[in-house]
Design an enzyme around this catalytic site. Sequence first.
Site, PDB file in Angstrom:
ATOM      1  N   CYS A 155       0.389  -0.673   0.002  1.00 53.55           N
ATOM      2  CA  CYS A 155       0.028  -0.111   0.066  1.00 53.55           C
ATOM      3  C   CYS A 155       0.694   1.246   0.134  1.00 53.55           C
ATOM      4  O   CYS A 155       1.605   1.382   0.680  1.00 53.55           O
ATOM      5  CB  CYS A 155      -0.905   0.051   1.123  1.00 53.55           C
ATOM      6  SG  CYS A 155      -1.063   1.123   1.957  1.00 53.55           S
TER       7      CYS A 155
ATOM      8  N   CYS B  23       0.503   3.480   2.709  1.00 53.58           N
ATOM      9  CA  CYS B  23       1.312   3.656   4.102  1.00 53.58           C
ATOM     10  C   CYS B  23       2.913   3.625   4.396  1.00 53.58           C
ATOM     11  O   CYS B  23       3.431   4.105   5.400  1.00 53.58           O
ATOM     12  CB  CYS B  23       1.402   1.927   4.225  1.00 53.58           C
ATOM     13  SG  CYS B  23      -0.596   1.091   3.502  1.00 53.58           S
TER      14      CYS B  23
END
Lengths: 320, 102
Positions: free
Chosen positions: B30, B33
């Site tokens: 991600c 993230c």
Amino acid sequence: MDLNTSGDALAREPETVDLAVIGAGPAGMTAALYGARSGLTTLLFERLSPGGQCATTEHLENYPGYSDSTSGFDLAMKMHAQASAFGVRTVTEEVTSVDLSVTPNLIATPFGSYRARTVIVATGATPAQLGLPHEDELRGRGVSYCATCDGNFFRGRDVAVIGGGDTAVADVIYLARICRKVYLVHRRDKLRATAIYHERLRQLDNVELCWDSVAEELVVEDGRVAGVRLRNVKTDEGRVLDVAAVFIAVGMRPNTAFLAGDLELDQSGYVIADEMGRTAMPNVFAAGDVRVKELRQVVTAVADGANAATAAADYLDWRK
Amino acid sequence: MSEVISSADFQSKVLEAPGKVLVDFFATWCGPCRMLAPVLDEVAAENAAVKVYKVDIDQSPDVAARYGVTSVPTLVVFVDGQVVNQTVGAQPKQNILALLNA
Ligand SMILES: Cc1cc2nc3c(=O)[nH]c(=O)nc-3n(C[C@H](O)[C@H](O)[C@H](O)COP(=O)(O)OP(=O)(O)OC[C@H]3O[C@@H](n4cnc5c(N)ncnc54)[C@H](O)[C@@H]3O)c2cc1C
């Protein structure tokens, strides 16, 4: 208990540098690299990790010289290491306001303030919101702006994508592999997306295109998205899609709110600046996606960064 | 880097831990993230009173499901094992501190 919100910067007189670059995406990292390499003391402000949108891109297929084996993240980390090697100092703080009317310019973050003789705005852009009621609260509860991040949570479910450009269509293609059914909701009767995407889209049998349709309301059940209400702009007919998630891909919005009228912006909020990044203020420049231009890509962002740093160095030379 | 904890550790390190614990539900693939990671590391380094842990949602889907995580990154603040605050998305340091202080 009060947490440490006051860094060292609050206590001391703001330091003055030759160049402050705001935003460490490809444009800002390149500007900082060129600035430091030409001998300017350079601070690079970044509210998150360095890298910008580039760091969130899995495969960068069109950056010359890099094959698809290099991810956007890796490329961004290399750019940052390179800038740091030339003496760029990165400050992991969000610039919340600038005062361009004082000399040197004043740059404020929640943790302190800094002064700079020249400023390059390279704050890029973030995904635009649709502006639906409750859109904000439902983020993480079925509203998403990142299909590759959140698609997996809706494996085997029905979902909708709103938009009609490259990002929206790429999202649909990605989601069609993991979700049961994917609706693409677009307000016009044809897509803006690049031609190669159209062919890939046609091959998918679990995708339904909802033309001439706008999303008007999110249907909420138990605090989560349970559907989206559409209206056909030609027939005015309403329709509800029963979907567990709505992925919003309706373009980008420039990160210029913190400039609060200090620089001239176009009607969409992009900084008005020429190819060298020059704005109406002689010591303030803009580079990358945040600037008015036609093509917003990594390759144009890095070119902008180099130009703007060169213009900033020229300005400082000329003032001596 | 903040420690990644497993489902098995969650009980002792978060639910039974006294004081404030910040948990970052993330995924290795991600982008946002990754953008958030160094910000959390700074918060952890500067605030010894707060424990910061990461939960990989692919390794520990059970924990993610228990907290209704459907977006990464999701940040959840626990005080004495109780959820007191939560947010989604990569955010700058002052937002994380505000989340912890609320
Ligand atoms: C999903 C996706 C896929 C893409 N694919 C490609 C591709 O294949 N090829 C390609 O060439 N381009 C691609 N792009 C576009 C490319 O990533 C951008 O054009 C490029 O990253 C722009 O660089 P930038 O430095 O101008 O801005 P950004 O990358 O947006 O970086 C701006 C930085 O400024 C920071 N910032 C913003 N405001 C502040 C503030 N107030 N204080 C401190 N920091 C701040 C942000 O956190 C960010 O790190 C893609 C973009 C996305 C989102």
